[in-house]
Scaffold this motif. Structure first.
Motif, PDB file in Angstrom:
ATOM      1  N   GLY A   1       0.804  -1.214   0.000  1.00 26.24           N
ATOM      2  CA  GLY A   1       0.000   0.000   0.000  1.00 26.24           C
ATOM      3  C   GLY A   1       0.831   1.254   0.000  1.00 26.24           C
ATOM      4  O   GLY A   1       2.061   1.224   0.178  1.00 26.24           O
ATOM      5  N   PHE A   2       0.144   2.357  -0.203  1.00 27.77           N
ATOM      6  CA  PHE A   2       0.761   3.679  -0.227  1.00 27.77           C
ATOM      7  C   PHE A   2      -0.105   4.607   0.604  1.00 27.77           C
ATOM      8  O   PHE A   2      -1.331   4.640   0.436  1.00 27.77           O
ATOM      9  N   VAL A   3       0.520   5.338   1.515  1.00 24.58           N
ATOM     10  CA  VAL A   3      -0.200   6.208   2.453  1.00 24.58           C
ATOM     11  C   VAL A   3       0.307   7.637   2.289  1.00 24.58           C
ATOM     12  O   VAL A   3       1.523   7.874   2.278  1.00 24.58           O
ATOM     13  N   GLN A   4      -0.615   8.566   2.171  1.00 21.19           N
ATOM     14  CA  GLN A   4      -0.280   9.988   2.143  1.00 21.19           C
ATOM     15  C   GLN A   4      -1.001  10.691   3.286  1.00 21.19           C
ATOM     16  O   GLN A   4      -2.163  10.377   3.579  1.00 21.19           O
ATOM     17  N   GLU A   5      -0.331  11.627   3.912  1.00 19.47           N
ATOM     18  CA  GLU A   5      -0.950  12.361   5.011  1.00 19.47           C
ATOM     19  C   GLU A   5      -0.485  13.813   5.015  1.00 19.47           C
ATOM     20  O   GLU A   5       0.611  14.147   4.549  1.00 19.47           O
ATOM     21  N   ARG A   6      -1.359  14.643   5.557  1.00 20.79           N
ATOM     22  CA  ARG A   6      -1.047  16.069   5.658  1.00 20.79           C
ATOM     23  C   ARG A   6      -1.743  16.625   6.896  1.00 20.79           C
ATOM     24  O   ARG A   6      -2.893  16.275   7.187  1.00 20.79           O
ATOM     25  N   SER A   7      -1.034  17.461   7.620  1.00 19.38           N
ATOM     26  CA  SER A   7      -1.578  18.074   8.822  1.00 19.38           C
ATOM     27  C   SER A   7      -1.323  19.573   8.779  1.00 19.38           C
ATOM     28  O   SER A   7      -0.181  20.018   8.598  1.00 19.38           O
ATOM     29  N   ASP A   8      -2.389  20.345   8.918  1.00 16.22           N
ATOM     30  CA  ASP A   8      -2.303  21.812   8.948  1.00 16.22           C
ATOM     31  C   ASP A   8      -2.884  22.311  10.259  1.00 16.22           C
ATOM     32  O   ASP A   8      -3.988  21.897  10.650  1.00 16.22           O
ATOM     33  N   SER A   9      -2.169  23.177  10.925  1.00 16.34           N
ATOM     34  CA  SER A   9      -2.671  23.746  12.181  1.00 16.34           C
ATOM     35  C   SER A   9      -2.523  25.257  12.159  1.00 16.34           C
ATOM     36  O   SER A   9      -1.562  25.801  11.598  1.00 16.34           O
ATOM     37  N   TYR A  10      -3.490  25.895  12.772  1.00 18.56           N
ATOM     38  CA  TYR A  10      -3.510  27.363  12.826  1.00 18.56           C
ATOM     39  C   TYR A  10      -3.923  27.808  14.216  1.00 18.56           C
ATOM     40  O   TYR A  10      -4.817  27.201  14.832  1.00 18.56           O
ATOM     41  N   ASN A  11      -3.267  28.824  14.722  1.00 17.20           N
ATOM     42  CA  ASN A  11      -3.603  29.361  16.034  1.00 17.20           C
ATOM     43  C   ASN A  11      -3.533  30.884  16.006  1.00 17.20           C
ATOM     44  O   ASN A  11      -2.589  31.467  15.447  1.00 17.20           O
ATOM     45  N   HIS A  12      -4.551  31.501  16.582  1.00 17.03           N
ATOM     46  CA  HIS A  12      -4.578  32.956  16.721  1.00 17.03           C
ATOM     47  C   HIS A  12      -4.856  33.283  18.172  1.00 17.03           C
ATOM     48  O   HIS A  12      -5.785  32.759  18.778  1.00 17.03           O
ATOM     49  N   TRP A  13      -4.014  34.114  18.746  1.00 14.47           N
ATOM     50  CA  TRP A  13      -4.204  34.478  20.147  1.00 14.47           C
ATOM     51  C   TRP A  13      -4.268  36.002  20.311  1.00 14.47           C
ATOM     52  O   TRP A  13      -3.679  36.765  19.530  1.00 14.47           O
ATOM     53  N   SER A  14      -5.023  36.396  21.299  1.00 13.87           N
ATOM     54  CA  SER A  14      -5.142  37.826  21.628  1.00 13.87           C
ATOM     55  C   SER A  14      -5.150  37.973  23.142  1.00 13.87           C
ATOM     56  O   SER A  14      -5.660  37.087  23.859  1.00 13.87           O
ATOM     57  N   ARG A  15      -4.633  39.077  23.599  1.00 20.62           N
ATOM     58  CA  ARG A  15      -4.570  39.338  25.033  1.00 20.62           C
ATOM     59  C   ARG A  15      -5.004  40.774  25.296  1.00 20.62           C
ATOM     60  O   ARG A  15      -4.582  41.706  24.610  1.00 20.62           O
ATOM     61  N   GLY A  16      -5.864  40.912  26.277  1.00 19.43           N
ATOM     62  CA  GLY A  16      -6.276  42.228  26.705  1.00 19.43           C
ATOM     63  C   GLY A  16      -6.010  42.407  28.187  1.00 19.43           C
ATOM     64  O   GLY A  16      -6.251  41.487  28.982  1.00 19.43           O
ATOM     65  N   VAL A  17      -5.521  43.568  28.602  1.00 18.30           N
ATOM     66  CA  VAL A  17      -5.254  43.859  30.007  1.00 18.30           C
ATOM     67  C   VAL A  17      -5.884  45.200  30.365  1.00 18.30           C
ATOM     68  O   VAL A  17      -6.035  46.087  29.512  1.00 18.30           O
ATOM     69  N   GLY A  18      -6.266  45.301  31.632  1.00 23.05           N
ATOM     70  CA  GLY A  18      -6.872  46.532  32.113  1.00 23.05           C
ATOM     71  C   GLY A  18      -8.379  46.488  32.087  1.00 23.05           C
ATOM     72  O   GLY A  18      -9.007  46.952  31.132  1.00 23.05           O
TER      73      GLY A  18
END
Length: 999
Positions: free
Chosen positions: A501-518
């Motif tokens: 057999g033949f196996v193909q794989e792909r993984s994509d990850s995304y992260n967005h962060w925000s911080r508020g103070v006060g």
């Protein structure tokens, strides 16, 4: 002649009836009925009904997959109802292996098969928890935190980084199974050696857990409803001092240090506290509730069968706070067959919410709760937020109000997960099959943590400027595309099975962060209302390609051979190091099938098997081979700033896969028609080229001042035994099974120079086990001045302090023999105090049923390891935090017969240093589950076909000498700091009521 012919015709008649399962009384569609010795046959329909023509005296044979074949001789009757029993010959059981299935009797690798009947009686949100104690060589640690992480290891530690196994659900590779409902699981297999796991290549180095969910079965619509409600409480609490005991010990500690008594503890002071005596454990612990409801639809035809499961799970915490876990999930499996085509699809969706516990400076909620002082009230309307706290002027104690802290802070995580798989199989010619499948795994998450302005006392005051909101959102997409070609061929006594057999794989990850103070108190917790905000994002992509192959050969059902090969390529490594070749060989010999070996009749089966294989481990962060630089750095040349570039982090461009080699030998024995089965196994796992951080000179400018490279090695060895006995021949049926696994871990290489690595009360050194406890050893208490003067020099020690052993020896006469203690107590006097990895773990299952009643219990345990009880150390510190009641027996000039040192603020002698005072045996055995159920008799032809009620108890009784909250705690998985109990959430005692109804 005419009369005889007429008589024969009259004897042939139509026999009608219904075929049901003896286990649950459900009808069995598709049962094959043949008239032996003839070509006459029939099949049961959706309702299990059949009709077949037969003569009186002929024999009807009923056969169905998974059930014992039954024969009935036709008499005068026109109707025959048949109840088929499940086939108890487990050797014919078909188990799921990598990219295929195989009969258990033909396995040549080490595959642990989970007893699902027992495992499903564990009430949990995480399928991994169900493995605890079920398979030899598999250790599972968990906690009582709702939705908390379950730690699972297969045959020890193989890496300095990630030791978690690979999970495969219905052929789909997933990182962890906690998003999926355990009640929907049909079977679980654990691939433990390289032979069984090699088909997964670099993913299989830590073992593989294969999970198969329920599939559609032929027949009319079958609806099943299951409901469970349980109540949880903490099984064991800490013995801590009340107000009087606390004030007594703390005042003595202040006086011993030459300090004045804190006003809140001084009876002569107007600020003396008498109206507050908080038992924090009583105030915080309450009855938690766990509930699980599921609805399953099953049925269909050969062309399309279906199984859909809807599941709802909720667990509220046993701590008075909003920290709970809630999950809704749906799983749909479709499968069918049309001629030479087979096809199917899987769709799963899960939505979960988890309110997390909070930490101020890394302490656990349990640790802070137990150590909270009794002179601090839970509530205080005069403080911002409405919760109590301490003051510097009154108590002098920095003590966290855990109840207030966790109720004020909003810390929520939401997950939405979708998995989808579609596959098709085409039989090109007889035995040659092509299969294609594609899967998609999508996770979307959002984490929010809002810390409002509040006043929880000294040190725990959050000002407006410190009030903050952290929001992170992200997603990950994983796609797999598999093409496999399999071929089966039988030639006389030779049997071949091949897979490529033949196996193909792909993984994509995304992260967005925000911080508020006060934020002002009561202000809306949104980013737009913060006084200041910041934000950032990241994105990574990982790709991989693999070629897989496997061949099985069997001769005369006596000799079995298997070979696996897989080549992996991954973007995690540089182009010159991105390939890994993984392979395995295994063989088995069925001695019981040899004609020249004459065994007693009571010996049913004997099989010897062995295997060897090499796997890899790709546990590394993306782009970890590419050195990071800052092109906006400046350099000072002749008092002038010149633009330049500097290294941010040094990375090894030659970093490559970790390697893992496993050798495994075993014997399997079946006795008394395989009612009694026994397996004994021995394995050796050698892990090399392990990734580890090697220190760098600070002159490199890299941060951190280390480089991760392949410079580690480790070895694990162990024995595994399992036995099962089934007695299903009488009205009282019962089954007993037990397993035990041993483990010895040895670190063979650490870095380039072999420098040891220190952890929390631990040390990892070449030639020893990973994360062994490393601490001082005590020699009692200094009784008087003479005792102090005659002892080795111990800085800042005084009468009533702990005396530590002088372990460092020196060579006094230069003969090369270190024969005398150096006379001083220092860091060099610390010694190894015990391994933290359990030397053995085991499980015992017992189940029985009689008529409509069934009963089961499951015991599980581990031992041979030591635990560093950090909470007990904190409670015995004699400082401003609360104390253990053992501290009341502290040394005084009139109480010298004690092993508890004098309390003293500041602890100048470091009585609380890492020592054997706080080291305990981690051995335990638990009654993990006990259940009794009753099946309610239902009249025939009613809407309800079957109903059962039951009572389930979990974590009912623990036998242990460990004094902490729970010996089965979720240890630090950082490898080097192991067996360190800093306050894991104890597993609760749970009593549940449940009902199962089939419609």
């Amino acid at each position: 002649m005419l009369f005889s012919s007429y008589n024969l015709i009259a004897q042939e008649k139509v026999i009608k009836g219904v075929v049901t399962s003896a286990t649950d009384g459900m009808t069995l569609p598709g049962v094959n009925i043949i008239v032996k010795g003839t070509k006459k046959s029939a099949n049961a329909d959706f309702d299990g009904k059949f009709a077949v023509q037969a003569n009186q005296g002929e024999v009807l044979e009923f056969s169905f997959v998974g059930y014992a074949t039954q024969q009935i001789t036709v008499g005068n009757q026109d109707r025959i109802d048949v109840s088929l029993k499940e086939d108890v010959n487990k050797l014919d059981e078909v188990v799921v292996i990598g990219y295929g299935t195989q009969k258990k009797s033909d396995l040549s690798g080490s595959v642990g098969i989970v007893n699902m009947e027992s495992a499903k009686k564990v009430i949990t949100y995480d399928t991994a928890k169900m493995l605890q104690g079920q398979v030899a060589g598999v250790t599972v640690q968990s906690s009582g935190e709702p939705g908390g992480f379950v730690n699972i290891k297969i045959r020890g530690l193989n890496s300095f980084s990630n030791n978690n196994p690979l999970f495969v659900i219905d052929g789909m590779i997933v990182d962890a199974p906690f998003d999926f409902a355990p009640g929907d699981v049909e079977s679980m297999q654990v691939l433990k050696d390289a032979s069984s796991a090699a088909i997964y290549g670099v993913r299989g180095a830590n073992g593989v857990v294969i999970i198969t969910t329920k599939k559609g079965k032929l027949g009319k619509l079958d609806v099943k409803y299951k409901s469970l409600v349980g109540f949880q409480n903490v099984a064991r609490t800490w013995d801590v001092t009340d107000r009087v005991g606390y004030q007594t010990i703390t005042s003595a500690a202040e006086k011993n240090a030459g300090l004045t008594i804190a006003p809140g503890n001084d009876p002569t002071n107007s600020s003396y506290i008498t109206n507050v005596d908080t038992n924090w454990q009583n105030e915080a612990y309450e009855t938690g509730v766990v509930e699980n409801h599921s609805l399953t639809f099953n049925g269909g035809a050969e062309t399309l069968a279906y199984n859909m499961n809807l599941d709802y799970f909720k667990n509220s915490s046993y701590i008075k706070s909003p920290q709970d876990y809630e999950r809704m999930s749906m799983n749909l499996n479709l499968n069918g067959k049309k001629g030479i085509f087979k096809y199917g699809t899987k769709i799963g969706y899960t939505q979960s919410d988890k309110e997390n516990f909070n930490s101020y400076v890394g302490e656990t909620a349990i640790g802070a709760l137990v150590g909270a002082v009794p002179t601090m009230p839970v509530y205080d309307a005069n403080r911002l937020g409405g919760y109590g706290g301490t003051t510097n002027l009154t108590q002098r104690a920095i003590s966290l109000n855990v109840i207030g802290f966790n109720n004020l802070i909003e810390n929520n995580g939401q997950r939405n997960r979708f998995i989808g798989n579609i596959w098709g199989e085409f039989e090109i010619i007889k035995g040659l099959k092509y299969k294609i499948d594609a899967s998609f795994d999508r996770l979307d998450y959002e984490n929010r943590r809002y810390i409002p302005q509040s006043d929880l006392g000294w040190y725990y005051i959050t000002t407006k400027e410190e009030a903050s909101l952290d929001v992170s959102t992200g997603s990950s997409d994983k796609t797999f595309f598999n093409n496999t070609l399999s071929y089966s061929l039988d030639i006389d006594k030779h049997k071949f099975d091949a897979l490529v057999g033949f196996v193909q794989e792909r993984s994509d990850s995304y992260n967005h962060w925000s911080r508020g103070v006060g934020y002002d108190y009561g202000e809306i917790s949104k980013l737009q209302y913060a006084d200041d905000t910041s934000t950032g994002e990241s994105n990574t992509t990982i790709t991989g390609k693999s070629s897989i192959s496997r061949i099985n050969y069997s001769f005369d059902d006596r000799y079995l051979l298997q070979a696996n090969f897989r080549q992996d390529k991954s973007s995690l490594f540089s182009e010159k190091n991105n390939s890994s070749n993984n392979y395995s060989f295994s063989g088995a010999w069925k001695l019981s099938n040899e004609k020249f070996i004459h065994l007693p009749k009571w010996v049913s089966n004997i099989k010897l098997r062995g295997s060897y294989g090499k796997l890899g481990n790709n546990t590394i962060a993306p782009y970890f081979f590419a050195t990071t630089i800052n092109s906006f750095a400046g350099y000072d040349f002749n008092n002038a700033l010149a633009p330049g570039t500097t290294v941010v982090a040094s990375l090894d461009p030659n970093v490559k896969w970790e390697d893992n080699e496993t050798t495994d030998v075993a014997v399997e024995v079946g006795l008394f028609d395989n009612d009694l089965q026994f397996t004994a196994e021995y394995f050796v796992k050698n892990s090399t080229n392990l990734l580890i951080g090697v220190p760098l000179p600070f002159s490199t400018g890299a941060f951190p001042a280390s480089i991760t490279t392949n410079a580690g090695a480790m070895k694990n060895t162990g024995f595994e035994f399992s036995a099962t006995y089934n007695n299903n021949r009488n009205a009282f049926k019962y089954s007993i099974s037990a397993n035990i696994g041993t483990l010895k871990n040895e670190v063979k290489q650490i870095g380039i120079n072999g420098n040891p690595i220190y952890g929390a009360a631990s040390k990892t050194e070449e030639g020893r086990s990973m994360g062994e406890i490393f601490a001082y050893e005590t020699a009692g208490i200094f009784r008087d001045a003479a005792d102090l003067a005659a002892s080795p020099t111990q800085t800042n020690a005084g009468v009533g302090d702990v005396k530590f052993k002088d372990q460092l020896t020196i060579d006094t006469d230069g003969d090369g023999i270190f024969d005398k203690a150096d006379g001083m107590i220092s860091d060099l006097d610390r010694t190894y105090q015990g391994v933290t990895i359990p030397k053995y773990s085991y499980g015992i299952n017992f189940s029985a049923n009689y008529k409509n009643w069934d009963f089961s219990m499951f015991w599980q345990g581990a031992g041979g390891n030591k635990v560093f009880n950090s909470i007990y150390r904190n409670l015995m510190a004699g400082q401003y935090g609360n104390h253990h009641t053992d501290m009341l027996n502290y040394w005084t000039p009139t109480n010298t017969n004690t092993d508890v040192p004098r309390p003293m603020i500041g602890d100048p002698n470091a009585n609380g240093r890492d020592s054997n005072r706080f080291i305990e045996r981690g051995d335990y055995i638990k009654l993990q589950t006990m259940e009794i159920g009753y099946e309610i008799q239902i009249p025939v032809n009613q809407v309800i076909q079957k109903a059962k009620v039951y009572v389930n108890g979990q974590n009912l009784w623990t036998i242990t000498k460990y004094t902490g909250g729970d010996p089965d705690f979720n240890s630090n998985d950082g490898s080097f700091s192991r067996g360190y109990d800093g306050g894991s959430f104890p597993n609760p005692r749970t009593v549940s009521l449940g009902i199962e109804v089939n419609f």
